[in-house]
Design an enzyme around this catalytic site. Structure first.
Site, short mmCIF file in Angstrom:
data_model
loop_
_atom_site.label_atom_id
_atom_site.label_comp_id
_atom_site.label_asym_id
_atom_site.label_seq_id
_atom_site.Cartn_x
_atom_site.Cartn_y
_atom_site.Cartn_z
N GLU A 166 18.76 -71.56 -9.41
CA GLU A 166 17.33 -71.32 -9.21
C GLU A 166 16.56 -72.63 -9.07
OE1 GLU A 166 16.33 -67.10 -11.18
OE2 GLU A 166 17.05 -68.59 -12.62
N GLU A 204 23.42 -63.64 -14.54
CA GLU A 204 22.55 -62.96 -15.49
C GLU A 204 22.92 -61.51 -15.75
OE1 GLU A 204 20.08 -66.40 -13.94
OE2 GLU A 204 21.55 -64.97 -13.13
#
Length: 270
Positions: free
Chosen positions: A124, A144
């Site tokens: 990210e 995640e």
């Protein structure tokens, strides 16, 4: 160039900063934990981005990591207890959200160099940066969903836009690992270099960007982001006004003189 810290700040600093001309080097410094991000690292990273944004002498940021790995992702043991109804707040006064998912964008470009393991928030951070250089053996993972949470640093927004829907979902919904060649194929990585040379190459690119007219670099970045956030029409409407502002700057005069005399331009940012 060595990946070892070179400044004289306390050894327990989670993020090291070093100025090299107009470039601010920002180093993740928790190698014993594979640079897993605890709350202190998140705060210090936000402050480093704030420093880059505020200082007119700084034109480009370069994010890298000390040690063998870029990051193993969040230190969930440290961050988990801090999660509240609104998530986790970590940006202190004077800081800027490094993943820029709070409505505020950095006005200056960021080059990023990654190696080893680059998981979750590391991807990210790449997606929130502008140019990425990866060591050849780097392994990536958006894990995640395997931890019972979702990517909350912008991957759900930027990964599909950059890589295409199917490519992004292939990796985000499985949590599988992928290599540097796959990252480059999808557009997450712009250059792959031999292991150990990623920081040197990233610094070359950062210096190259920093040598350009900074107001023009920032205007180019801003207009491209306007197109992404607000659509083509909004970006188109801003092109001529931005051109007029830049044409009236001292840097535009310097650039024209350099073109005529065929001498390197020394831009001043005004």
């Amino acid at each position: 160039m060595s990946n070892e810290p070179t400044d004289d700040r306390a050894t327990d600093a989670r993020v090291l900063t070093e100025r090299q001309g107009h470039v601010l080097l920002i180093g993740l410094n928790r190698p014993d934990k594979r640079n897993a991000a605890d709350f202190a690292m998140l705060q210090q990273l936000a402050l480093a981005y704030g420093e880059l944004e505020r200082d007119p002498e700084l034109r480009v940021g370069l994010v890298y990591a000390i040690g063998e790995h870029f990051t193993a992702g969040l230190d969930l043991a440290d961050i988990g207890p801090r999660l509240g109804p609104d998530g986790v707040e970590f940006v202190p006064d004077g800081g800027i959200h490094p993943w820029q998912v709070d409505g505020r964008s950095l006005s200056k470009p960021v080059v990023i160099a990654v190696q080893g393991t680059c998981l979750t928030l590391g991807i990210e951070l790449m997606l929130a940066s502008d140019v990425c250089v990866a060591a050849a053996s780097t392994r990536f993972g958006q894990l995640e969903v395997a931890r019972g949470i979702l990517p909350f640093g912008g991957a759900t927004i930027r990964f599909p836009r950059i890589a295409g829907w199917g490519n992004a979902m292939r990796w985000m919904l499985t949590g599988d690992l992928f290599d540097a060649e796959e990252a480059r194929r999808m557009g997450l990585v712009q250059e792959i270099v031999p292991d150990g040379s990623q920081l040197e190459r990233a610094l070359e690119l950062a210096r190259r960007i920093a040598a350009q007219a900074p107001l023009a670099v920032q205007a180019t970045l801003a207009n491209a982001r306007t197109a992404v956030r607000d659509g083509d029409a909004a970006a188109e409407a801003g092109l001529q006004p931005a051109l007029a502002r830049l044409a009236a700057s001292a840097d535009a005069r310097i650039g024209m003189e350099a073109f005529i005399t065929r001498k390197p331009a020394e831009f001043i940012g005004r």
